[in-house]
Design an enzyme around this catalytic site. Structure first.
Site, PDB file in Angstrom:
ATOM      1  N   ARG A   6     -16.094  -3.251   1.906  1.00  0.00           N
ATOM      2  CA  ARG A   6     -16.935  -4.362   2.354  1.00  0.00           C
ATOM      3  C   ARG A   6     -17.927  -3.883   3.410  1.00  0.00           C
ATOM      4  O   ARG A   6     -19.122  -4.197   3.366  1.00  0.00           O
ATOM      5  CB  ARG A   6     -16.014  -5.457   2.927  1.00  0.00           C
ATOM      6  N   ARG A   7     -17.425  -3.109   4.374  1.00  0.00           N
ATOM      7  CA  ARG A   7     -18.320  -2.576   5.409  1.00  0.00           C
ATOM      8  C   ARG A   7     -19.247  -1.519   4.826  1.00  0.00           C
ATOM      9  O   ARG A   7     -20.435  -1.479   5.168  1.00  0.00           O
ATOM     10  CB  ARG A   7     -17.482  -1.995   6.561  1.00  0.00           C
ATOM     11  N   SER A  32       1.900  -0.992  15.146  1.00  0.00           N
ATOM     12  CA  SER A  32       0.647  -0.569  15.775  1.00  0.00           C
ATOM     13  C   SER A  32       0.442  -1.378  17.052  1.00  0.00           C
ATOM     14  O   SER A  32       0.996  -2.475  17.205  1.00  0.00           O
ATOM     15  CB  SER A  32      -0.530  -0.784  14.823  1.00  0.00           C
ATOM     16  N   ARG A  81      -9.404   6.119   8.450  1.00  0.00           N
ATOM     17  CA  ARG A  81      -8.181   5.325   8.392  1.00  0.00           C
ATOM     18  C   ARG A  81      -7.469   5.393   9.739  1.00  0.00           C
ATOM     19  O   ARG A  81      -7.851   6.129  10.627  1.00  0.00           O
ATOM     20  CB  ARG A  81      -7.234   5.859   7.307  1.00  0.00           C
ATOM     21  N   GLY A  82      -6.390   4.643   9.842  1.00  0.00           N
ATOM     22  CA  GLY A  82      -5.572   4.693  11.044  1.00  0.00           C
ATOM     23  C   GLY A  82      -5.750   3.459  11.890  1.00  0.00           C
ATOM     24  O   GLY A  82      -6.613   2.621  11.621  1.00  0.00           O
ATOM     25  N   SER A 105     -13.473   0.640   4.765  1.00  0.00           N
ATOM     26  CA  SER A 105     -13.573  -0.677   4.142  1.00  0.00           C
ATOM     27  C   SER A 105     -14.777  -0.712   3.191  1.00  0.00           C
ATOM     28  O   SER A 105     -15.913  -0.477   3.597  1.00  0.00           O
ATOM     29  CB  SER A 105     -13.724  -1.728   5.252  1.00  0.00           C
ATOM     30  N   LYS A 119      -6.456 -11.379   7.810  1.00  0.00           N
ATOM     31  CA  LYS A 119      -7.260 -10.646   6.836  1.00  0.00           C
ATOM     32  C   LYS A 119      -6.461  -9.608   6.063  1.00  0.00           C
ATOM     33  O   LYS A 119      -6.919  -9.145   5.024  1.00  0.00           O
ATOM     34  CB  LYS A 119      -8.481 -10.012   7.511  1.00  0.00           C
ATOM     35  N   ASP A 120      -5.283  -9.263   6.536  1.00  0.00           N
ATOM     36  CA  ASP A 120      -4.409  -8.353   5.788  1.00  0.00           C
ATOM     37  C   ASP A 120      -3.494  -9.094   4.821  1.00  0.00           C
ATOM     38  O   ASP A 120      -2.729  -8.471   4.084  1.00  0.00           O
ATOM     39  CB  ASP A 120      -3.539  -7.527   6.756  1.00  0.00           C
ATOM     40  N   CYS A 172      -8.027  -5.886  -0.883  1.00  0.00           N
ATOM     41  CA  CYS A 172      -8.713  -4.960   0.018  1.00  0.00           C
ATOM     42  C   CYS A 172      -9.445  -3.877  -0.760  1.00  0.00           C
ATOM     43  O   CYS A 172     -10.131  -3.045  -0.193  1.00  0.00           O
ATOM     44  CB  CYS A 172      -7.738  -4.363   1.020  1.00  0.00           C
ATOM     45  N   ARG A 199       4.484  -5.214  12.459  1.00  0.00           N
ATOM     46  CA  ARG A 199       4.216  -3.786  12.332  1.00  0.00           C
ATOM     47  C   ARG A 199       4.236  -3.204  13.746  1.00  0.00           C
ATOM     48  O   ARG A 199       4.283  -3.935  14.729  1.00  0.00           O
ATOM     49  CB  ARG A 199       2.863  -3.565  11.660  1.00  0.00           C
ATOM     50  N   THR A 228      -6.582   5.257  16.999  1.00  0.00           N
ATOM     51  CA  THR A 228      -6.817   6.492  16.230  1.00  0.00           C
ATOM     52  C   THR A 228      -8.278   6.582  15.809  1.00  0.00           C
ATOM     53  O   THR A 228      -8.914   7.634  15.904  1.00  0.00           O
ATOM     54  CB  THR A 228      -5.928   6.498  14.963  1.00  0.00           C
ATOM     55  N   ARG A 229      -8.816   5.458  15.345  1.00  0.00           N
ATOM     56  CA  ARG A 229     -10.207   5.448  14.880  1.00  0.00           C
ATOM     57  C   ARG A 229     -11.160   5.740  16.040  1.00  0.00           C
ATOM     58  O   ARG A 229     -12.118   6.503  15.892  1.00  0.00           O
ATOM     59  CB  ARG A 229     -10.553   4.092  14.254  1.00  0.00           C
ATOM     60  N   VAL A 239      -6.488   1.170  15.408  1.00  0.00           N
ATOM     61  CA  VAL A 239      -7.727   1.067  16.183  1.00  0.00           C
ATOM     62  C   VAL A 239      -7.896   2.251  17.149  1.00  0.00           C
ATOM     63  O   VAL A 239      -8.968   2.867  17.215  1.00  0.00           O
ATOM     64  CB  VAL A 239      -7.775  -0.279  16.948  1.00  0.00           C
TER      65      VAL A 239
HETATM   66  N1  LIG Z   1      -7.925  -3.449   8.837  1.00  0.00           N
HETATM   67  C1  LIG Z   1      -6.950  -3.527   9.875  1.00  0.00           C
HETATM   68  C2  LIG Z   1      -7.189  -4.717  10.752  1.00  0.00           C
HETATM   69  N2  LIG Z   1      -6.610  -5.897  10.473  1.00  0.00           N
HETATM   70  C3  LIG Z   1      -7.038  -6.797  11.430  1.00  0.00           C
HETATM   71  C4  LIG Z   1      -7.881  -6.148  12.302  1.00  0.00           C
HETATM   72  C5  LIG Z   1      -8.575  -6.763  13.423  1.00  0.00           C
HETATM   73  C6  LIG Z   1      -8.027  -8.072  13.935  1.00  0.00           C
HETATM   74  C7  LIG Z   1      -8.378  -9.274  13.123  1.00  0.00           C
HETATM   75  O1  LIG Z   1      -9.259  -9.257  12.243  1.00  0.00           O
HETATM   76  O2  LIG Z   1      -7.746 -10.319  13.373  1.00  0.00           O
HETATM   77  C8  LIG Z   1      -7.971  -4.804  11.899  1.00  0.00           C
HETATM   78  C9  LIG Z   1      -8.729  -3.718  12.549  1.00  0.00           C
HETATM   79  C10 LIG Z   1     -10.176  -3.625  12.164  1.00  0.00           C
HETATM   80  O3  LIG Z   1     -10.568  -4.009  11.044  1.00  0.00           O
HETATM   81  O4  LIG Z   1     -10.961  -3.154  12.989  1.00  0.00           O
END
Ligand SMILES: NCc1[nH]cc(CCC(=O)O)c1CC(=O)O
Length: 304
Positions: A131-132, A13, A149-150, A129, A83-84, A242, A11, A154-155, A152
């Site tokens: 989960r969070r 980003s 969203r967006g 998220s 995690k994605d 997710c 990607r 951007t957030r 890192v």
């Molecule tokens: N959701 C997007 C995402 N996918 C992986 C990471 C961080 C890097 C990782 O976990 O390896 C992030 C950003 C975040 O959640 O802050």
């Protein structure tokens, strides 16, 4: 073979490019003379930024376009944040390597406040998220949780603009982007649990591609593979994606693998927790999932 080039789909980003560059550098170091280049692509998950991730649905929102590039031979491997990556890959694909994990913890990020506990009543916290959100609700029912969203940067820009009093991000992403100074507090396991696979980088390949699998072998970290396999097996047994608030963290200790799992409900902040120890990652993941089901997890896992 001397002129072959290994192409890495990624990607666009900043974090994705950092991770792909990291894999490229590791490959060049392991195989002097090997030509490695990046193939940056846009995914559906990158395009849809106006809606909460959980409402878009679909597993592998950030993978599909990269997988198409693998199938069409435009790339030889795809680099992802583990995690994605959905617990179950589409047929035809495999995880060729899982790299040693960075800090798997989530981070509390704020300009005015040092910890979650310090946040004033009714403070606005940004995270999309579930989960969070579920874990924030459980600890602080008074907080106003807002979608965020967006990528890192951007957030962080939205936090700095005053849209939120605090946000929660992954420590690993901040560290990789040279932004570790933005971490005000780590949200530590097993009290606060991260996403399954958080902090680990994965290389996806075409199933059965022995050539690329072999080139990736020096990048593989067996301990991270085992720990994240347990986390991902738990998530898979729970039908996780997710769009459901599932968190997991496994750690390798003297007595084998210990796996901590959590299923939450973002609306009310109820949390179910379970943990177990074992040797076989898949069985351990399923065992913790079964404990969570026994506590009533099914009710939490229905689509939002
Ligand atoms: N959701 C997007 C995402 N996918 C992986 C990471 C961080 C890097 C990782 O976990 O390896 C992030 C950003 C975040 O959640 O802050």
């Amino acid at each position: 073979m001397t002129h072959e080039t290994l192409r890495i789909a990624t990607r666009k980003s900043a974090l994705a490019l950092w991770q792909a560059e990291h894999v490229a550098a590791r490959l060049r170091a392991a195989h002097p003379g090997l030509a490695v280049e990046l193939v940056p692509l846009t995914t559906r998950g990158d395009q849809i930024l106006d809606r909460p991730l959980a409402t878009i649905g679909g597993k592998g929102l950030f993978l599909k376009e990269l997988e198409v590039a693998l199938l069409e031979g435009r790339a030889d491997l795809a680099v992802h944040s583990l995690k994605d990556v959905p617990a179950e890959l589409d047929p035809g694909f495999a995880l060729g390597a899982v790299l040693a994990r960075a800090d798997p913890a989530d981070a509390f990020v704020s300009n005015a406040w040092a910890t979650l506990a310090e946040l004033p009543q009714g403070a606005r916290v940004g995270t999309s998220s579930l989960r969070r959100q579920a874990q924030l609700r459980a600890l602080r029912p008074d907080l106003v949780l807002l979608d965020l969203r967006g990528n890192v940067n951007t957030r962080l820009a939205k936090l700095d603009a005053g849209d939120y009093d605090a946000i929660v991000l992954a420590c690993a992403g901040l560290e990789r982007l040279g932004l570790a100074a933005r971490i005000r507090a780590r949200l530590d396991a097993p009290h606060w649990l991260p996403a399954p696979g958080q902090g680990a980088i994965a290389c996806e390949i075409r199933a059965g591609d022995g050539r690329v699998q072999e080139l990736l072998a020096p990048l593989e970290d067996a301990d991270t593979r085992r720990a994240t396999a347990a986390e991902r097996a738990m998530n898979e047994a729970l039908g996780g994606s997710c769009t459901v608030p599932v968190a997991a963290w496994a750690v390798l200790g003297e007595r084998g693998l210990a796996l901590y799992g959590l299923v939450g409900d973002a609306a009310r902040g109820r949390l179910l927790r379970a943990h177990a120890e074992g040797e076989a990652p898949a069985a351990l993941g399923r065992a913790v999932a079964m404990q969570l089901f026994a506590q009533g997890a099914a009710e939490f896992l229905e689509a939002p």
